[in-house]
Design an enzyme around this catalytic site. Structure first.
Site, short mmCIF file in Angstrom:
data_model
loop_
_atom_site.label_atom_id
_atom_site.label_comp_id
_atom_site.label_asym_id
_atom_site.label_seq_id
_atom_site.Cartn_x
_atom_site.Cartn_y
_atom_site.Cartn_z
N TRP A 40 69.20 69.08 52.91
CA TRP A 40 69.05 68.90 54.35
C TRP A 40 67.87 69.77 54.80
CZ3 TRP A 40 69.23 66.55 58.71
CH2 TRP A 40 69.41 67.19 59.93
N SER A 42 66.64 71.36 57.26
CA SER A 42 67.17 71.82 58.54
C SER A 42 66.14 72.49 59.45
CB SER A 42 68.30 72.82 58.24
OG SER A 42 68.62 73.59 59.37
N GLY A 43 66.09 72.04 60.69
CA GLY A 43 65.24 72.70 61.68
C GLY A 43 65.80 74.06 62.06
N ASP A 54 65.95 77.76 67.46
CA ASP A 54 65.85 76.36 67.04
C ASP A 54 65.68 75.50 68.30
OD1 ASP A 54 66.16 73.90 65.69
OD2 ASP A 54 68.35 74.02 65.81
N ASP A 81 65.15 66.79 59.04
CA ASP A 81 65.64 66.94 60.41
C ASP A 81 64.42 66.93 61.34
OD1 ASP A 81 66.79 67.77 62.77
OD2 ASP A 81 67.30 69.79 62.06
N ARG A 155 71.05 60.27 65.57
CA ARG A 155 72.06 61.31 65.82
C ARG A 155 72.38 61.35 67.31
NH1 ARG A 155 71.00 67.61 64.12
NH2 ARG A 155 71.97 68.65 65.92
N HIS A 186 77.62 64.66 66.18
CA HIS A 186 77.77 66.11 66.07
C HIS A 186 78.79 66.62 67.08
CE1 HIS A 186 76.71 69.82 64.35
NE2 HIS A 186 75.57 70.09 64.94
C1 SPV Z 1 70.06 71.84 61.76
O1 SPV Z 1 70.51 72.34 60.73
O2 SPV Z 1 68.91 72.06 62.16
C2 SPV Z 1 70.88 70.91 62.55
C3 SPV Z 1 72.31 71.04 62.47
O3 SPV Z 1 70.32 70.11 63.26
S1 SPV Z 1 72.84 72.03 63.80
O4 SPV Z 1 72.11 73.28 63.73
O5 SPV Z 1 74.25 72.19 63.69
O6 SPV Z 1 72.50 71.31 65.03
MG MG Z 2 68.36 70.61 63.66
#
Ligand code: SPV
Ligand code: MG
Length: 290
Positions: A40, A42-43, A54, A81, A155, A186
């Site tokens: 993943w 991930s951002g 984030d 992401d 999403r 989510h």
């Molecule tokens: C990420 O991991 O960047 C996601 C998941 O988008 S969350 O942080 O839970 O939104």
């Molecule tokens: Mg994210």
């Protein structure tokens, strides 16, 4: 079989695909070593590793460059992401081919406004774009992919935004109609009830994607038994593991005034050399250095 096909086939066959978050190539390699099916991109993790929120503070290029580096370092399918798609449907049309060219096998795009706020924070700014606008962004992503097996995951943040199950279902269905291959729904509820209720009510044909960070009670066996979930994403466990590990080791070195205590249990330097691909470089050396 290509990486894209591996992910596509898992979705078609209905086998639960597990993706572990990574914030750099090393964490991706460790996820591969541990036996996850995919990575993943991930951002949240990348932002945290830069010590910024984030919330689209980092540029798309920063994220894209990391996706390219991760894809080069592992053989696993990479699910990138892309947050809200860094703009409107026009932006999405231009960025999806770039992520595909960087080696990603899928993108996840969320229906929030740009700039986004992170999902799991209490009291975050969670504003959603109009359904029609996001349908256009999903359709643009689907149209922009070069390989048919590249996966576009839409999403919905309707539950995160407190808009309830009816709105979440309406959005998920609209995104499937726009061409999404899967729907990530989510939730930040501390129990799985909200997600389980959504899954029970979901009548769509495409699989769902879960990120059970907030409701860790739900195991892979539980999720697989539901029959409607194609991918489980562990959203931030690489960066949290890194923070836990560094905190423990740094504190012990300060406490003990030296590194002898931590040396007993830290991975040996040889272990890190192996993760760096030292053997491959030595092979090149032996063959070509004259
Ligand atoms: C990420 O991991 O960047 C996601 C998941 O988008 S969350 O942080 O839970 O939104
Ligand atoms: Mg994210």
């Amino acid at each position: 079989m290509t990486r894209h096909q591996t992910l596509r086939r898992a979705l078609v066959e209905g086998r639960l695909f597990t993706a572990m978050a990574a914030h750099n190539p090393l964490s991706a390699r460790l996820a591969e070593e541990a036996g996850f099916d995919g990575i993943w991109g991930s951002g949240f993790e990348l932002s945290a590793s830069h010590a910024v929120p984030d919330a689209n503070i980092l540029s798309m290029d920063t994220h894209l460059a990391m996706m390219r580096a991760i894809a080069a370092a592992t053989g696993l399918p990479l699910i990138a992401d892309i947050d809200t798609g860094f703009g409107n449907a026009v932006n999405v049309s231009y960025i999806v081919p770039q992520y595909e060219a960087a080696g990603a096998s899928a993108v996840v795009m969320e229906d929030k406004t740009f700039p986004k706020d992170t999902s799991l924070r209490d009291g975050g700014r969670q504003e959603l774009v109009r359904i029609e606008e996001f349908q256009g962004k999903v359709a643009a992503a689907v149209c922009a992919r070069q390989d048919r097996d590249f996966v576009v995951i839409a999403r919905t943040e309707a539950l995160i935004a407190g808009q309830g199950q009816t709105e979440a279902l309406r959005r998920a269905q609209a995104y499937e109609e726009a061409g999404a291959d899967a729907i990530l729904v989510h939730s930040k509820q501390k129990t799985p009830d909200e997600i389980l209720s959504f899954i029970d009510a979901w009548r769509g044909a495409v699989p769902l994607v879960l990120v059970p960070t907030a409701y860790p009670q739900l195991t892979e066996a539980d999720i697989a038994a539901l029959g409607k979930v194609g991918i489980v994403i562990y959203g931030n466990h690489a960066i949290r593991a890194a923070v836990a590990g560094m905190r423990r080791v740094f504190a012990q070195i300060r406490r003990e005034g030296g590194i002898r205590g931590v040396d007993a249990y830290l991975p040996a330097v040889a272990d890190i050399l192996a993760l760096q691909g030292d053997a491959a470089m030595r092979d090149i050396e032996a063959r070509f250095l004259r």
